[in-house]
Write a protein that holds these residues in place. Sequence first.
Motif, PDB file in Angstrom:
ATOM      1  N   PRO A   1       0.793  -1.226   0.000  1.00 28.34           N
ATOM      2  CA  PRO A   1       0.000   0.000   0.000  1.00 28.34           C
ATOM      3  C   PRO A   1       0.831   1.286   0.000  1.00 28.34           C
ATOM      4  CG  PRO A   1       0.179  -0.828   2.226  1.00 28.34           C
ATOM      5  CD  PRO A   1       0.896  -1.829   1.350  1.00 28.34           C
ATOM      6  N   GLU A   2       2.151   1.164   0.190  1.00 31.02           N
ATOM      7  CA  GLU A   2       2.950   2.375   0.408  1.00 31.02           C
ATOM      8  C   GLU A   2       3.100   3.219  -0.858  1.00 31.02           C
ATOM      9  OE1 GLU A   2       4.071  -0.904   3.147  1.00 31.02           O
ATOM     10  OE2 GLU A   2       4.152  -0.717   0.960  1.00 31.02           O
ATOM     11  N   LEU A   3       3.252   2.580  -2.028  1.00 29.87           N
ATOM     12  CA  LEU A   3       3.488   3.309  -3.275  1.00 29.87           C
ATOM     13  C   LEU A   3       2.479   2.860  -4.332  1.00 29.87           C
ATOM     14  CD1 LEU A   3       7.408   3.112  -3.500  1.00 29.87           C
ATOM     15  CD2 LEU A   3       6.012   4.923  -2.471  1.00 29.87           C
ATOM     16  N   PRO A   4       1.243   3.314  -4.246  1.00 32.66           N
ATOM     17  CA  PRO A   4       0.208   2.837  -5.166  1.00 32.66           C
ATOM     18  C   PRO A   4       0.487   3.123  -6.632  1.00 32.66           C
ATOM     19  CG  PRO A   4      -0.563   4.739  -3.903  1.00 32.66           C
ATOM     20  CD  PRO A   4       0.707   4.286  -3.267  1.00 32.66           C
ATOM     21  N   THR A   5       1.306   4.137  -6.930  1.00 33.06           N
ATOM     22  CA  THR A   5       1.651   4.426  -8.332  1.00 33.06           C
ATOM     23  C   THR A   5       3.156   4.336  -8.555  1.00 33.06           C
ATOM     24  OG1 THR A   5       1.603   6.806  -7.812  1.00 33.06           O
ATOM     25  CG2 THR A   5      -0.381   5.854  -8.797  1.00 33.06           C
ATOM     26  N   GLY A   6       3.853   3.629  -7.674  1.00 28.57           N
ATOM     27  CA  GLY A   6       5.309   3.573  -7.760  1.00 28.57           C
ATOM     28  C   GLY A   6       5.838   2.260  -8.300  1.00 28.57           C
ATOM     29  N   CYS A   7       5.275   1.773  -9.401  1.00 27.04           N
ATOM     30  CA  CYS A   7       5.729   0.488  -9.948  1.00 27.04           C
ATOM     31  C   CYS A   7       7.175   0.541 -10.436  1.00 27.04           C
ATOM     32  CB  CYS A   7       4.811   0.039 -11.087  1.00 27.04           C
ATOM     33  SG  CYS A   7       4.657   1.211 -12.455  1.00 27.04           S
ATOM     34  N   GLU A   8       7.601   1.679 -10.980  1.00 27.20           N
ATOM     35  CA  GLU A   8       8.951   1.769 -11.532  1.00 27.20           C
ATOM     36  C   GLU A   8      10.019   1.686 -10.443  1.00 27.20           C
ATOM     37  OE1 GLU A   8       6.155   4.492 -13.952  1.00 27.20           O
ATOM     38  OE2 GLU A   8       6.665   4.235 -11.829  1.00 27.20           O
ATOM     39  N   VAL A   9       9.853   2.453  -9.393  1.00 28.28           N
ATOM     40  CA  VAL A   9      10.863   2.450  -8.320  1.00 28.28           C
ATOM     41  C   VAL A   9      10.777   1.161  -7.495  1.00 28.28           C
ATOM     42  CG1 VAL A   9       9.512   3.635  -6.519  1.00 28.28           C
ATOM     43  CG2 VAL A   9      11.992   3.982  -6.658  1.00 28.28           C
TER      44      VAL A   9
ATOM     45  N   PHE B   1      10.006  11.498 -12.126  1.00 29.54           N
ATOM     46  CA  PHE B   1       8.712  10.880 -11.852  1.00 29.54           C
ATOM     47  C   PHE B   1       7.722  12.014 -11.695  1.00 29.54           C
ATOM     48  CE2 PHE B   1       5.232   9.306  -9.406  1.00 29.54           C
ATOM     49  CZ  PHE B   1       5.102   7.963  -9.743  1.00 29.54           C
ATOM     50  N   ILE B   2       6.656  11.981 -12.465  1.00 30.98           N
ATOM     51  CA  ILE B   2       5.676  13.061 -12.412  1.00 30.98           C
ATOM     52  C   ILE B   2       4.632  12.740 -11.352  1.00 30.98           C
ATOM     53  CG2 ILE B   2       4.008  14.425 -13.711  1.00 30.98           C
ATOM     54  CD1 ILE B   2       6.970  14.712 -14.597  1.00 30.98           C
ATOM     55  N   GLY B   3       4.550  13.610 -10.354  1.00 35.19           N
ATOM     56  CA  GLY B   3       3.641  13.402  -9.242  1.00 35.19           C
ATOM     57  C   GLY B   3       4.320  12.722  -8.077  1.00 35.19           C
ATOM     58  N   ASN B   4       3.526  12.067  -7.251  1.00 33.83           N
ATOM     59  CA  ASN B   4       4.022  11.428  -6.033  1.00 33.83           C
ATOM     60  C   ASN B   4       3.672   9.940  -6.071  1.00 33.83           C
ATOM     61  OD1 ASN B   4       4.704  10.608  -3.476  1.00 33.83           O
ATOM     62  ND2 ASN B   4       3.484  12.141  -2.392  1.00 33.83           N
ATOM     63  N   PRO B   5       4.674   9.044  -6.066  1.00 33.30           N
ATOM     64  CA  PRO B   5       4.381   7.607  -6.125  1.00 33.30           C
ATOM     65  C   PRO B   5       3.638   7.094  -4.898  1.00 33.30           C
ATOM     66  CG  PRO B   5       6.693   7.966  -5.627  1.00 33.30           C
ATOM     67  CD  PRO B   5       6.126   9.303  -5.991  1.00 33.30           C
ATOM     68  N   ALA B   6       3.650   7.866  -3.804  1.00 36.00           N
ATOM     69  CA  ALA B   6       2.928   7.478  -2.597  1.00 36.00           C
ATOM     70  C   ALA B   6       1.468   7.907  -2.638  1.00 36.00           C
ATOM     71  CB  ALA B   6       3.600   8.079  -1.365  1.00 36.00           C
ATOM     72  N   SER B   7       1.065   8.491  -3.752  1.00 37.59           N
ATOM     73  CA  SER B   7      -0.305   8.969  -3.914  1.00 37.59           C
ATOM     74  C   SER B   7      -1.002   8.216  -5.031  1.00 37.59           C
ATOM     75  CB  SER B   7      -0.290  10.471  -4.241  1.00 37.59           C
ATOM     76  OG  SER B   7      -1.539  10.898  -4.740  1.00 37.59           O
ATOM     77  N   ASP B   8      -2.313   8.044  -4.904  1.00 36.77           N
ATOM     78  CA  ASP B   8      -3.092   7.449  -5.988  1.00 36.77           C
ATOM     79  C   ASP B   8      -3.098   8.344  -7.215  1.00 36.77           C
ATOM     80  OD1 ASP B   8      -3.850   5.105  -4.679  1.00 36.77           O
ATOM     81  OD2 ASP B   8      -5.524   6.100  -3.671  1.00 36.77           O
ATOM     82  N   GLY B   9      -2.722   9.603  -7.039  1.00 39.72           N
ATOM     83  CA  GLY B   9      -2.711  10.552  -8.144  1.00 39.72           C
ATOM     84  C   GLY B   9      -1.380  10.674  -8.852  1.00 39.72           C
ATOM     85  N   GLY B  10      -0.404   9.797  -8.520  1.00 38.99           N
ATOM     86  CA  GLY B  10       0.874   9.861  -9.206  1.00 38.99           C
ATOM     87  C   GLY B  10       0.768   9.364 -10.636  1.00 38.99           C
ATOM     88  N   TYR B  11       1.726   9.754 -11.457  1.00 37.04           N
ATOM     89  CA  TYR B  11       1.752   9.333 -12.857  1.00 37.04           C
ATOM     90  C   TYR B  11       2.796   8.237 -13.038  1.00 37.04           C
ATOM     91  CZ  TYR B  11      -1.331  13.167 -14.119  1.00 37.04           C
ATOM     92  OH  TYR B  11      -2.414  13.994 -14.233  1.00 37.04           O
ATOM     93  N   GLY B  12       4.054   8.604 -13.262  1.00 36.65           N
ATOM     94  CA  GLY B  12       5.081   7.605 -13.489  1.00 36.65           C
ATOM     95  C   GLY B  12       6.307   8.221 -14.117  1.00 36.65           C
TER      96      GLY B  12
END
Length: 272
Positions: free
Chosen positions: A93-101, A139-150
């Motif tokens: 749950p920590e990085l909902p949009t952080g697949c790359e990192v 990385f555009i946005g915040n990987p710890a947020s559901d609103g991050g991009y990538g």
Amino acid sequence: MKYKLPVIVIAIALVCSFLSCTPKEENLFEDEFALVTVPDIIERTDKENISSTISEEAVPENTAPAVTTEPAQKAQVLPSSHTINMKYILQKPELPTGCEVTSLAMVLNYNGYDITKTALASDYMTRASLGKAAFSEAFIGNPASDGGYGCYAPVIVATAQKYLIERTTDLSAWDVSGTDFRDLFRYIDEDTPVIVWASMNLMEVTKTDAFYDESGNSVSWFENEHCMVLCGYNTAENTVTAADPLKGMMKYNLDRFETIYNQLEKQAVIVK
């Protein structure tokens, strides 16, 4: 920031269409292309103990040296299958949009480095807000947020280099983007996992203008973008094994994976 469409329209489009590693449309392919979960001989690492959050605005200075692509190697005859024994890490749950990192954390852990996905994201990965940089720059946005991009391959290479150079190691990150998919198998055969850009559940992707930067240049993004670690192949079964930050260790249809990898412009990174 400049847009082709009115602000209200583009805002709705951005929220609905461009976020990475989060559901955006009905999944048509999960049962068709995600063949099986690999047994627990390849298992998940322990969940992280998070004591801090990642700031929305934090943009670590990128001090990593320039990285060149790996020199070409001679073609070699490969066996019909090979699988790397490595552990996976889930981005949630920590990085909902952080697949790359998260994928990078898996590869660094495999190489013996005790580094978490959240530490890489907060301390080593360059981040920027929407409209301030290209996906190949931060990385555009915040990987710890559901609103991050990538982000794209160059950002993960720079993140890895910034971490590795602090440890005076002989290992380096290499951008091997442009390599034909089946040619990546030579790295796997050498027990070198490959970070690859694909899509969630191998859904179709569309390259589209995500936004215009401050100079008015169009910045492109792939809808449904997702990043995984390729760590096995079996040409007889027509499958590949991937450490998927959303699902765990999975087998996918080889041909389908190759198609999506090509649609993402053959982006790939290794550490060796």
